[in-house]
Design a protein around this motif. Structure first.
Motif, PDB file in Angstrom:
ATOM      1  N   TYR A   1     129.115  37.705 -43.105  1.00 20.66           N
ATOM      2  CA  TYR A   1     130.313  38.318 -43.907  1.00 20.66           C
ATOM      3  C   TYR A   1     130.299  39.934 -43.846  1.00 20.66           C
ATOM      4  CZ  TYR A   1     133.704  39.005 -47.612  1.00 20.66           C
ATOM      5  OH  TYR A   1     134.647  39.145 -48.236  1.00 20.66           O
TER       6      TYR A   1
ATOM      7  N   TRP B   1     137.735  25.523 -49.067  1.00 21.54           N
ATOM      8  CA  TRP B   1     137.887  26.568 -48.470  1.00 21.54           C
ATOM      9  C   TRP B   1     136.510  27.608 -48.501  1.00 21.54           C
ATOM     10  CZ3 TRP B   1     136.727  31.757 -49.800  1.00 21.54           C
ATOM     11  CH2 TRP B   1     137.176  32.773 -48.883  1.00 21.54           C
TER      12      TRP B   1
ATOM     13  N   PHE C   1     135.010  28.643 -44.978  1.00 19.88           N
ATOM     14  CA  PHE C   1     135.028  29.948 -44.495  1.00 19.88           C
ATOM     15  C   PHE C   1     133.763  30.671 -44.513  1.00 19.88           C
ATOM     16  CE2 PHE C   1     135.338  34.502 -45.291  1.00 19.88           C
ATOM     17  CZ  PHE C   1     136.194  34.820 -44.591  1.00 19.88           C
TER      18      PHE C   1
ATOM     19  N   HIS D   1     131.775  29.489 -41.232  1.00 23.87           N
ATOM     20  CA  HIS D   1     132.540  30.602 -40.672  1.00 23.87           C
ATOM     21  C   HIS D   1     133.682  30.413 -39.688  1.00 23.87           C
ATOM     22  CE1 HIS D   1     127.810  32.097 -40.581  1.00 23.87           C
ATOM     23  NE2 HIS D   1     128.407  32.091 -41.895  1.00 23.87           N
TER      24      HIS D   1
ATOM     25  N   THR E   1     137.056  31.000 -39.818  1.00 23.08           N
ATOM     26  CA  THR E   1     137.760  32.004 -40.713  1.00 23.08           C
ATOM     27  C   THR E   1     139.325  31.464 -40.344  1.00 23.08           C
ATOM     28  OG1 THR E   1     138.074  33.552 -38.617  1.00 23.08           O
ATOM     29  CG2 THR E   1     136.258  33.928 -40.556  1.00 23.08           C
TER      30      THR E   1
ATOM     31  N   GLY F   1     139.921  28.425 -42.342  1.00 26.85           N
ATOM     32  CA  GLY F   1     139.933  29.032 -43.790  1.00 26.85           C
ATOM     33  C   GLY F   1     141.340  29.440 -43.928  1.00 26.85           C
TER      34      GLY F   1
ATOM     35  N   ASN G   1     141.643  36.851 -46.040  1.00 28.60           N
ATOM     36  CA  ASN G   1     141.404  36.053 -45.029  1.00 28.60           C
ATOM     37  C   ASN G   1     142.026  36.267 -43.855  1.00 28.60           C
ATOM     38  OD1 ASN G   1     140.606  32.263 -45.139  1.00 28.60           O
ATOM     39  ND2 ASN G   1     140.557  33.785 -43.411  1.00 28.60           N
TER      40      ASN G   1
END
Length: 157
Positions: free
Chosen positions: A36, A94, A98, A102, A104, A107, A150
């Protein structure tokens, strides 16, 4: 059953904060991971402590909001309980999708669905509970910000 508004609030408060706690567990220390921190993040990304304060405030207000809705409708109103449950699930999901997995893009889909659902809550029940709608506005604003964060990660990584 649960006709007492204070008991109803306490139940929603516990359920909402359970979602926050479960979300934190499922994110597996996500905001502090190398994955992240190495992402190209939006310039408007708040510092980490803001997320905890924001979510605590949101869930406190949302507990009042959902309590008011269930007082206006039958507390076992299938539609209302279904919407609340889907909101709860998307909120928890979520974090896992996310931060833990991972994913995304997925997410982003989850957070958009959650944003739309909170928007539905906000505007669909506005006439019924009038000024109490202000209690869900922080949730809608935060979901707008979170969705943009996001989306930025999806588009710039």
């Amino acid at each position: 059953m649960f006709k007492n508004k204070y008991l109803r609030f306490i139940i929603f408060f516990i359920v909402n904060f359970l979602a926050l706690g479960l979300g934190v567990l499922l994110m597996n220390n996500g905001p502090k991971t190398e994955w992240y921190t190495n992402l190209n993040q939006a310039p408007w990304t708040p510092v980490n402590w803001v997320f905890g304060v924001a979510w605590s405030t949101i869930m406190f207000c949302f507990s009042f909001y959902i309590t008011k809705l269930t007082l206006e409708f039958n507390y076992l109103d299938k539609r209302l309980i279904t919407l609340f449950t889907v909101q709860w699930f998307l909120n928890v999901c979520w974090n896992f999708v996310f931060f833990n997995q991972h994913l995304t893009e997925l997410g982003l889909v989850v957070i958009i669905l959650l944003w739309l659902l909170i928007g539905y809550f906000t505007f669909n029940y506005l006439k019924k509970i009038k000024w109490y709608t202000v209690l869900i506005v922080p949730y809608l604003i935060w979901m707008t910000i979170a969705t943009s964060l996001n989306a930025y990660i999806v588009f710039y990584n």
